[in-house]
Design an enzyme around this catalytic site. Structure first.
Site, PDB file in Angstrom:
ATOM      1  N   GLN A 386       0.843  -1.199   0.000  1.00  0.00           N
ATOM      2  CA  GLN A 386       0.000   0.000   0.000  1.00  0.00           C
ATOM      3  C   GLN A 386       0.881   1.253   0.000  1.00  0.00           C
ATOM      4  O   GLN A 386       1.693   1.449   0.911  1.00  0.00           O
ATOM      5  CB  GLN A 386      -0.922   0.031   1.214  1.00  0.00           C
ATOM      6  CG  GLN A 386      -1.955  -1.078   1.228  1.00  0.00           C
ATOM      7  CD  GLN A 386      -1.525  -2.283   2.045  1.00  0.00           C
ATOM      8  OE1 GLN A 386      -0.369  -2.705   1.986  1.00  0.00           O
ATOM      9  NE2 GLN A 386      -2.452  -2.836   2.811  1.00  0.00           N
ATOM     10  N   GLN A 408       0.153  -0.333  -5.747  1.00  0.00           N
ATOM     11  CA  GLN A 408      -1.024  -0.651  -4.946  1.00  0.00           C
ATOM     12  C   GLN A 408      -1.549   0.610  -4.265  1.00  0.00           C
ATOM     13  O   GLN A 408      -0.787   1.373  -3.672  1.00  0.00           O
ATOM     14  CB  GLN A 408      -0.679  -1.703  -3.889  1.00  0.00           C
ATOM     15  CG  GLN A 408      -1.878  -2.148  -3.066  1.00  0.00           C
ATOM     16  CD  GLN A 408      -1.581  -3.344  -2.175  1.00  0.00           C
ATOM     17  OE1 GLN A 408      -0.564  -4.015  -2.345  1.00  0.00           O
ATOM     18  NE2 GLN A 408      -2.459  -3.631  -1.237  1.00  0.00           N
ATOM     19  N   ASP A 409      -2.866   0.820  -4.362  1.00  0.00           N
ATOM     20  CA  ASP A 409      -3.551   1.929  -3.676  1.00  0.00           C
ATOM     21  C   ASP A 409      -3.048   3.306  -4.124  1.00  0.00           C
ATOM     22  O   ASP A 409      -2.739   4.170  -3.298  1.00  0.00           O
ATOM     23  CB  ASP A 409      -3.388   1.796  -2.154  1.00  0.00           C
ATOM     24  CG  ASP A 409      -4.131   0.598  -1.585  1.00  0.00           C
ATOM     25  OD1 ASP A 409      -4.804  -0.098  -2.358  1.00  0.00           O
ATOM     26  OD2 ASP A 409      -4.035   0.360  -0.372  1.00  0.00           O
ATOM     27  N   ASP A 430      -5.971  -2.686  -6.414  1.00  0.00           N
ATOM     28  CA  ASP A 430      -6.936  -1.744  -5.815  1.00  0.00           C
ATOM     29  C   ASP A 430      -6.494  -0.294  -6.002  1.00  0.00           C
ATOM     30  O   ASP A 430      -6.613   0.521  -5.082  1.00  0.00           O
ATOM     31  CB  ASP A 430      -7.092  -2.020  -4.310  1.00  0.00           C
ATOM     32  CG  ASP A 430      -7.478  -3.455  -4.000  1.00  0.00           C
ATOM     33  OD1 ASP A 430      -8.122  -4.094  -4.849  1.00  0.00           O
ATOM     34  OD2 ASP A 430      -7.123  -3.936  -2.909  1.00  0.00           O
ATOM     35  N   ARG A 498     -12.942  -5.163  -7.170  1.00  0.00           N
ATOM     36  CA  ARG A 498     -13.419  -6.114  -6.177  1.00  0.00           C
ATOM     37  C   ARG A 498     -14.082  -5.342  -5.035  1.00  0.00           C
ATOM     38  O   ARG A 498     -13.748  -4.181  -4.782  1.00  0.00           O
ATOM     39  CB  ARG A 498     -12.292  -7.010  -5.658  1.00  0.00           C
ATOM     40  CG  ARG A 498     -11.114  -6.278  -5.011  1.00  0.00           C
ATOM     41  CD  ARG A 498     -10.121  -7.276  -4.444  1.00  0.00           C
ATOM     42  NE  ARG A 498      -8.940  -6.635  -3.871  1.00  0.00           N
ATOM     43  CZ  ARG A 498      -8.046  -7.274  -3.114  1.00  0.00           C
ATOM     44  NH1 ARG A 498      -8.196  -8.561  -2.844  1.00  0.00           N
ATOM     45  NH2 ARG A 498      -6.991  -6.630  -2.638  1.00  0.00           N
TER      46      ARG A 498
END
Length: 595
Positions: A386, A408-409, A430, A498
């Site tokens: 993250q 990520q993120d 994500d 998701r």
């Protein structure tokens, strides 16, 4: 007319009291009896009927309901006092737990400091809601329900972040228990506000012609009348169009009527001239007043009125974490282009050992943050897990011609309403995620190469309940493989999204989807607490094109549907999904409010 205004004002005020603690115990009658308060059992039952946590609701109303001589002020004071007590207890719990930690518990200390910040944000925004509505003589109830839900959703977001970023399981459990009551009351408040029309009908309140639209049922704009040939609502002043680089022509028409400051601390700033003079110029070569962005933000004047304009000249700015503070409202930051003016950092979860919300290269907290022509980067790479490039909880965030680069993120729409136009967003896991309400239009979405055996998900929304105002819409975007992934895209699974939380809402509408997306389109959230989110979420697709838009192999979840008609799709346009017509025109954004 006067009685009608008083009726609306009283109902609006007590709705906010309900937002704070789920307490709405006022029965308003016509004429001279409009201030009569009923404490009957039927009233309490009607108020609590739609709530999920009825024990908490009943406990909240029982004390005041027993006092037959209770006044309006008694109800208000009781709810404020109870709410303040709950928040104070949670804050004290976090502070006490932090003091008890040993010197070797740096990670837990940092997590609890984040928790303290989040509880502070929740407290501040609840107080602002109550203060503003209490001081307003008359408010249109139909226009206030959705904004109140937006701010309540933000309050819930902060509480969720507080708990989820605590890594020590015992501390996490303790804080979760400490916030349990306030979370229940927040959810109850959302239910009450969402169902307020039925509640008042149930207890015999005659609302007359007052209509309270449910979330997602807002007024649609007539595009033929309101939009010009360049995609502007016709009332947007030409000077505002020029500010954000719109083409000339087609202007004129009506100007936007002032909307007031509503739940904000500051009123909307006036339109800027075509070539606004910056309040601060940042240049690494010394040609500006400041050499760093942090210096320019530190020079933000106390009690500043209007836009605070920062021009950041071309260069790569690595200044640690840059924060637009809660008191720095109406900041407009622009650069020389997203590939020329770049703000970079490498804060991350896996290596630096800090919570996701604290990894952002740039954090926007102050109201109405705007940026144009700037690149926001987190360069740690996949190993950092993250690692956020940009996080915003700024009410009415507007980002245009910007880029957000990470893995990520990458882009964190943490809270409130946010609009992204003509941007470039890249990442892996994500990488567009959040707990607020975001609309991304006419942008390039690039999926990068993840770590080995890792899948990529474009979106991960955190909407908890269907009554909340949350979710993300990608409208007329291009979803493609980044150059580093393109040659090997068959080796990695890529999905449209998701469901992070039970009511996660992700809509992919009229987008060009490349062949990197798996035929099933979407994937589940694999943690134990999220194992059923795919059955309760709201994932939608409409009018997409390209090889990745083939619907033949899509998931068969309860939470996924294909939108097959234009009427349903209109519910997810910028004008409807986030009531964009009520605020985007104030910013001069060339937004398409319809399809």
């Amino acid at each position: 007319m006067a009685a009608s205004k008083i009726l609306i004002s009283i109902i609006s005020l007590l709705l906010v009291v309900g937002c704070v603690l789920g307490v709405v115990l006022l029965i308003v009658k016509s004429g001279d009896d409009e201030n009569n308060i009923s404490t009957s059992t039927k009233t309490a039952e009607s108020i609590c009927k739609p709530t999920e946590y009825k024990e908490a609701c009943n406990k909240a109303v029982e004390g005041v309901a027993k006092n037959s001589s209770a006044t309006h002020e008694d109800y208000i004071l009781a709810t404020i006092r109870a709410t303040a007590d709950e928040l104070e207890k949670s804050l004290e719990k976090a502070t006490a737990a932090k003091k008890d930690l040993g010197d070797d518990k740096k990670e837990s200390r940092a997590d609890l400091e984040t928790c303290e910040k989040m509880i502070g944000y929740a407290t501040d925004e609840l107080k602002q809601v109550l203060k503003v509505v209490a001081e307003t003589e008359a408010i249109s109830l139909a226009e206030q329900i959705d904004p109140i839900l937006v701010w309540l959703t933000a309050v819930r977001s902060y509480q969720t972040t507080c708990v989820e970023e605590i890594r020590d399981e015992k501390l996490k459990k303790d804080m979760q228990e400490g916030l349990e009551t306030s979370n229940e009351l927040t959810f109850n408040a959302q239910k009450i506000v969402y169902n307020v029309l039925n509640i008042f009908k149930d207890i015999g309140v005659d609302l007359g012609d007052i209509k309270i639209p449910s979330t997602g049922q807002r007024r649609l704009l007539d595009e033929a009348e309101e939009m010009d040939q360049h995609g502007f609502p016709s009332w947007v002043p030409s000077v505002d169009r020029k500010l954000l680089g719109a083409k000339k022509g087609g202007g004129g028409g009506k100007k936007a009527k002032p909307k007031g400051q509503g739940l904000f601390k500051t009123p909307p700033p006036p339109p800027l001239p075509p070539n606004p003079v910056p309040n601060a110029i940042v240049a690494q070569d010394g040609s500006g007043k400041f050499k760093t962005i942090k210096q320019a933000l530190a020079a933000y004047p106390a009690n500043h009125q209007g836009r605070y304009i920062i021009y950041v000249k071309a260069g790569t700015y690595s200044e640690g974490q840059i924060i637009i503070d809660k008191n720095q409202n109406n900041v407009y930051m622009y650069g020389d282009g997203r590939q020329k003016t770049i703000i970079t950092g490498s804060l991350n979860f896996a290596i630096a050992k800090i919570g996701t919300s604290q990894t952002a290269t740039v954090v926007a907290l102050g109201e109405r943050f705007m940026a144009k022509g700037i690149g926001f980067r987190n360069t740690i790479g996949p190993a950092g897990h993250q690692a956020v490039a940009f996080r915003s909880q700024s009410p009415h965030t507007v980002m245009m011609d910007c880029s957000f680069e990470g893995y990520q993120d990458t882009l964190y729409y943490h809270a409130h309403e946010q609009f992204y136009k003509n941007c470039a967003i890249s990442g892996t896991v994500d990488f567009i995620f959040g707990l607020g309400r975001a609309f991304i239009q006419d942008s390039e979405i690039s999926v990068r190469k993840p770590e080995k055996n890792q899948a990529s998900m474009v979106t991960a929304d955190g909407r908890m309940k269907m009554e909340e105002t949350g979710g993300v819409v990608l409208h007329n975007c291009k979803i493609m493989a980044a150059p580093e992934l393109a040659p090997v895209k068959g080796q990695y699974a890529t999905y449209l999204g998701r469901p992070w939380k039970p009511a996660a809402t992700s809509v992919i509408m009229m987008c060009d989807i490349g062949d990197l997306i798996k035929p099933e389109g979407w994937t589940i959230w694999e943690s134990p607490e999220g194992k059923n989110n795919h059955q309760t979420c709201m994932f939608r697709e409409y009018g997409n094109r390209g090889p990745g838009a083939n619907l033949a192999g899509r998931v068969k979840w309860g939470g996924f549907k294909v939108i097959t008609n234009e009427k349903d799709a209109l519910g997810f346009t910028a004008g409807t999904f986030m009531a964009g017509g009520t605020w985007l025109p104030q910013y001069g954004v060339p937004a398409r409010l319809g399809l």
